[in-house]
Design an enzyme around this catalytic site. Structure first.
Site, PDB file in Angstrom:
ATOM      1  CG  ASP A 206      -2.087  -0.906   1.103  1.00 30.70           C
ATOM      2  OD1 ASP A 206      -2.116  -1.694   0.125  1.00 30.70           O
ATOM      3  OD2 ASP A 206      -2.972  -0.866   1.970  1.00 30.70           O
TER       4      ASP A 206
ATOM      5  CG  HIS B 196      -4.389   2.746  -0.906  1.00 35.93           C
ATOM      6  ND1 HIS B 196      -5.289   1.942  -0.264  1.00 35.93           N
ATOM      7  CD2 HIS B 196      -3.520   3.180   0.070  1.00 35.93           C
ATOM      8  CE1 HIS B 196      -5.002   1.871   1.018  1.00 35.93           C
ATOM      9  NE2 HIS B 196      -3.930   2.620   1.250  1.00 35.93           N
TER      10      HIS B 196
ATOM     11  CG  HIS C  29      -3.632   7.197   2.442  1.00 38.91           C
ATOM     12  ND1 HIS C  29      -3.822   7.147   3.813  1.00 38.91           N
ATOM     13  CD2 HIS C  29      -3.293   5.937   2.089  1.00 38.91           C
ATOM     14  CE1 HIS C  29      -3.599   5.930   4.258  1.00 38.91           C
ATOM     15  NE2 HIS C  29      -3.282   5.166   3.223  1.00 38.91           N
TER      16      HIS C  29
ATOM     17  CG  HIS D 155       2.435  -0.078   4.385  1.00 43.81           C
ATOM     18  ND1 HIS D 155       2.141  -0.995   5.384  1.00 43.81           N
ATOM     19  CD2 HIS D 155       1.333   0.707   4.243  1.00 43.81           C
ATOM     20  CE1 HIS D 155       0.909  -0.772   5.821  1.00 43.81           C
ATOM     21  NE2 HIS D 155       0.398   0.248   5.150  1.00 43.81           N
TER      22      HIS D 155
END
Length: 714
Positions: free
Chosen positions: A96, A147, A151, A249
Site C-alpha cells: 500500500d 488506494h 489517502h 507497505h
C-alpha cells in the site's frame, strides 16, 4: 454610410461588458499562480490532506456472510455480495501507499529474484510523482489497485470527494500507463471482520461504480517498524497451507525492514509449496486491469503535464518568494538604519547647510482645471515666511482657474496663460519667465505651510546642491483610501527619501514640493516631455550631471490625494509607467563614470529593485498566504504573514514618529497590505504591459474637490 446610433450604443455596451485587460490579465496571473500551488499540493498530498480516522463498531447493516468470508468482496450487480479467499498454498502480497522512488524498486527486485507477482495499491499522488515505477510494475507482470488519490478515510468524506479521489487516480493511471483498474482498497482498512456500518456503504457505493474491494487476511504492521522477525511472523499463514492476502507497505517511511522480511519470507514459504501471485490470480479471477480509451489517455497525459509543470514551477516560485522576502526585509533594514542616521545628522544642533538662504525664490504653479484648489494654493504661498514671486501657468484650463487667479489679485502673483501643452511645457514656460535663481515647483492642488519655502531653499547654501525634495503630506486622509495613501506617504518621505539622501541617489523630487537651482535646470535641459514622470526624469538627469539632490524634512506641503480607486489607479499608473520610462531613458548611466556612474550603479538598481521588482513580486506573499491558510498549516502561515506585517508596522510607526504624526491611521495597515498592495500590483503590471507593447499613456487629469485648506499646521 454612418452606423445607426442604436448599433453604436449596442457596440459600446458590448465593449463595456468585456473586462479591461488591466484587470483580467493580472487576475488571471494571480489565479494561475494559486491553481499551480494547488495542483502541486495535490500531487504532493499537501493540499486537501485529511488525516482523520473514523472509529466505528456497529455492524447492523453489513451482510453477515461478509464478516466471516474472505478478504476480497465483489458487491457489483443486483445479486447478493460475494466474498472470496485466496486459494490454498497461495499468498497474495499487497503493498500500500506507493510507489516510492527508494523502496518500491528494492521490493520489485526481491519479487523478480523469486519469480513472484504481487499487487500494488497505489495512491494517485504517488502515481503522478513516479510514473516510471508504475510502468515497471506493469511491465514485470504485477497488478495495480487503487488506494485513492490523497489517502483519506473515505468514511469521513462526501460522495463528491469519494468520486473525485477515485476518478483522479484513474486519470493519473491512464496518463502514465494507459490503463484503468477495477481493484480497490480503502485507506486505513483491515480484514473483512472490520467491516462496519460506515465502511460498508463506501464498499457498496464503489461496487456500483464497478470496483472490487480487497481487504486482507494478515497485517504485518510493517509501518510501525516492529523488526524483521516480527514482520515475518505476522505474514506467515496461521493455518498451514491456507491461502492468504498479506498487507505490507512500499512507501510512507523507512521500509528497509519490509524489504529484509521479504528476503526471509519468500524462500521459506516457497520451500513449503507456496506461490506468490496477485490478488486476482489468488482468488482465480480475471485481471482487474483494462485499457483506457484514447480520450482518457489524452486526458491523463494532459493532467500529468500540468501536474509535473506545477512541481517544476514550485521551486521557481519559492526562489521568487525568497527574493521578494529578501528585498522586503532588506529594504526595511536599510531604511531603518539609514533613516536613523539621517535623522541624527540633520537634527544635530551643529548641523547647517551653510549661511541662511534669504534670497527670494520663484514659485511655479502649473494649473490645468484647478478651480477647486487654486485659491487655497495661492493663499498659502502669499502667507509664507520667505520672499517669493509666484507664477501661475494656466495650461489651457477649460474651467474658471484663470478667472479665479485674476480676481484674487494677490501681491507677487503673476498669471501666464497658454494653450494646453502638458505639465512639462507649462513648467518650462514658468522657468523662462522666472525672475530668481531659486525656483520652487508645486502642483495646483497643493498648499504650503508658512515655513515651507524657507525650509525648502536652505540646502542651496551648499553650492553642490542642485535640487531639494520636500515632504509631501496627504491632506484628505479621513477616508480609507486617503488613510492608506497617508501611511504610504509618511513612510515614503520619512524612510525612503532619508535612505536615498544618505546614499546620494534620490530618485525623485516630487512635483508637489520641490526646489531647483536655475543653473542645474538649464544644464539638464529643463523639464522634458520624454516621459510622463517629468519630475523623476529631471531628478535623474541632475544626478547624472553631477548635482546633489537632498531631502528637506521640514519643507511640508499638503496635497489632495486621489479619493477614489479609479483616480488612484490613474495617478499611480502614470507614476509607474513614467518611472519606467525615466529608468530606460537614463539606463546608460550604469556604464558611466563619476557621479553619473554612481547614480547608475546605485540609484537605478535600487529603484528597479524596490520600486519595480519588489512590488511586482509582492503578491506572491498573498498567494502563499491563501494557500497556506486553506491547505497547509493555518497557524504557521498566519504567524509568518504576521511577522512581515509586524516589520512593516515597526517601520511605519518609526516613520510616523519621525514626522510627528498621530499613529491613528496605522490601524489601516493590515487592510492596506491585503487590498492596497494588490491594487498597486495591478497598476504595476499594467504599466509593464504598456511598456512591453509599446503603448503610449496620455496625461490623465484627476478630479479635485479643494478640501485641503491653507495653511495646514503640521
Amino acid at each position: 454610410m454612418s452606423r445607426p446610433k442604436g448599433n453604436r450604443a449596442a457596440a459600446r455596451s458590448r465593449r463595456r461588458a468585456v473586462p479591461p485587460l488591466r484587470f483580467t490579465l493580472p487576475t488571471v496571473v494571480l489565479l494561475t499562480l494559486l491553481l499551480t500551488l494547488l495542483l502541486r499540493g495535490l500531487v504532493t498530498n499537501e493540499a486537501f490532506h485529511d488525516a482523520r480516522i473514523n472509529v466505528s463498531v456497529d455492524k447492523t447493516t453489513v451482510p453477515a456472510a461478509l464478516l466471516t468470508g474472505g478478504p476480497v468482496i465483489d458487491a457489483r450487480g443486483p445479486g447478493a455480495p460475494r466474498s472470496y479467499r485466496a486459494q490454498d498454498h497461495t499468498m497474495a502480497l499487497t503493498f500500500d501507499d506507493g510507489p516510492d522512488e527508494k523502496w518500491t524498486p528494492q521490493i520489485l527486485d526481491v519479487l523478480a529474484r523469486y519469480h513472484a507477482k504481487a499487487t500494488f495499491f497505489v495512491t494517485g499522488s504517488m502515481v503522478v510523482q513516479y510514473p516510471e515505477l508504475i510502468r515497471r510494475i506493469l511491465a514485470e507482470g504485477h497488478e495495480i489497485g487503487l488506494h485513492t488519490f490523497t489517502h483519506p478515510d473515505l468514511t469521513l468524506q462526501s460522495d463528491r470527494r469519494i468520486t473525485w479521489e477515485m476518478a483522479q487516480t484513474q486519470i493519473a493511471l491512464a496518463g502514465v500507463a494507459g490503463v484503468h483498474s477495477a481493484l480497490f482498497r480503502p485507506p486505513y482498512s483491515s480484514d473483512a471482520t472490520a467491516l462496519d456500518d460506515l465502511t460498508w456503504p463506501v464498499v457498496k457505493k464503489l461496487a456500483d461504480r464497478g470496483y472490487v474491494t480487497a481487504f486482507i487476511d494478515e497485517d504485518t504492521e510493517d509501518w510501525q517498524r516492529p523488526g524483521v522477525d516480527a514482520i515475518v511472523r505476522a505474514a506467515l499463514p496461521k493455518k498451514p497451507g491456507a491461502g492468504h492476502v498479506v498487507l505490507m507497505h512500499d512507501a510512507g517511511g523507512d521500509r528497509s525492514q519490509s524489504v529484509a522480511a521479504l528476503r526471509i519470507l519468500m524462500p521459506q514459504l516457497q520451500s513449503e509449496g507456496y506461490r506468490f501471485t496477485t490478488v486476482s490470480q489468488a482468488i482465480g479471477a480475471g485481471s482487474p486491469m483494462s485499457r483506457a480509451s484514447d480520450f482518457q489517455r489524452w486526458e491523463g497525459e494532459a493532467f500529468l503535464y500540468l501536474a509535473h509543470g506545477s512541481v517544476l514551477v514550485m521551486p521557481v516560485l519559492v526562489v521568487l518568494l525568497a527574493v521578494v522576502g529578501t528585498l522586503v526585509f532588506g529594504r526595511f533594514a536599510l531604511m531603518l538604519f539609514l533613516s536613523v542616521k539621517h535623522a541624527r545628522r540633520t537634527r544635530r544642533r551643529t548641523f547647517s547647510w551653510g549661511p541662511p538662504v534669504t534670497e527670494p525664490a520663484t514659485v511655479l504653479v502649473p494649473a490645468y482645471n484647478e478651480q477647486e484648489c487654486i485659491a487655497n494654493t495661492l493663499n498659502s504661498l502669499t502667507a509664507g515666511e520667505h520672499p517669493v514671486e509666484v507664477i501661475v501657468i494656466d495650461d489651457g484650463s477649460t474651467d474658471d482657474t484663470a478667472r479665479i487667479v485674476r480676481e484674487l489679485d494677490l501681491p507677487g502673483v503673476r498669471l501666464i496663460t497658454q494653450p494646453n501643452s502638458g505639465k512639462a511645457t507649462a513648467l518650462n514656460t514658468g522657468i523662462a519667465n522666472a525672475s530668481h535663481d531659486l525656483i520652487v515647483m508645486m502642483d495646483g492642488d497643493t498648499v504650503f505651510e508658512p515655513s515651507t519655502v524657507r525650509e525648502l531653499v536652505q540646502p542651496f547654501a551648499d553650492p553642490s546642491v542642485g535640487a531639494v525634495a520636500g515632504n509631501a503630506k496627504v491632506g484628505n486622509r479621513n477616508g480609507l483610501i486617503g488613510a492608506w495613501q497617508h501611511v504610504e506617504y509618511v513612510m515614503g518621505f520619512n524612510l525612503d527619501r532619508r535612505m536615498y539622501d544618505e546614499l546620494r541617489c534620490m530618485p525623485t523630487v516630487p512635483g508637489a514640493v520641490g526646489a531647483y537651482r536655475r543653473e542645474a535646470l538649464e544644464r539638464a535641459g529643463g523639464m522634458s516631455e520624454d516621459t510622463l514622470a517629468e519630475d523623476t526624469d529631471l531628478t535623474m538627469a541632475l544626478h547624472i550631471d553631477g548635482w546633489r539632490v537632498v531631502y528637506a524634512e521640514n519643507a511640508r506641503a499638503w496635497t489632495e490625494a486621489p479619493s477614489t480607486v479609479g483616480q488612484l489607479w490613474s495617478q499611480r499608473y502614470r507614476w509607474c509607467y513614467g518611472t519606467m520610462q525615466a529608468m530606460w531613458k537614463h539606463r546608460r548611466a550604469v556604464f558611466a563614470s563619476g557621479p553619473a556612474g554612481r547614480f547608475g550603479r546605485v540609484g537605478l538598481p535600487l529603484v528597479a529593485l524596490f520600486m519595480v521588482l519588489a512590488p511586482l513580486l509582492a503578491p506572491l506573499f498573498d498567494v502563499f498566504l491563501v494557500y497556506g491558510l486553506v491547505f497547509v498549516d493555518a497557524p504557521k502561515t498566519f504567524a509568518a504573514w504576521s511577522t512581515v506585517l509586524l516589520a512593516q508596522f515597526v517601520c511605519a510607526a518609526y516613520a510616523f514618529r519621525l514626522d510627528r504624526e498621530r499613529p491613528l491611521h496605522l490601524f489601516s495597515l493590515p487592510l492596506q497590505q491585503l487590498v492596497y498592495r494588490q491594487l498597486m500590483y495591478l497598476v504595476l503590471l499594467q504599466s509593464w504591459i504598456t511598456a512591453l507593447t509599446g503603448g503610449r499613456l496620455r496625461w490623465q487629469k484627476l478630479r479635485r474637490t479643494g478640501e485641503v485648506d491653507a495653511p495646514v499646521a503640521a
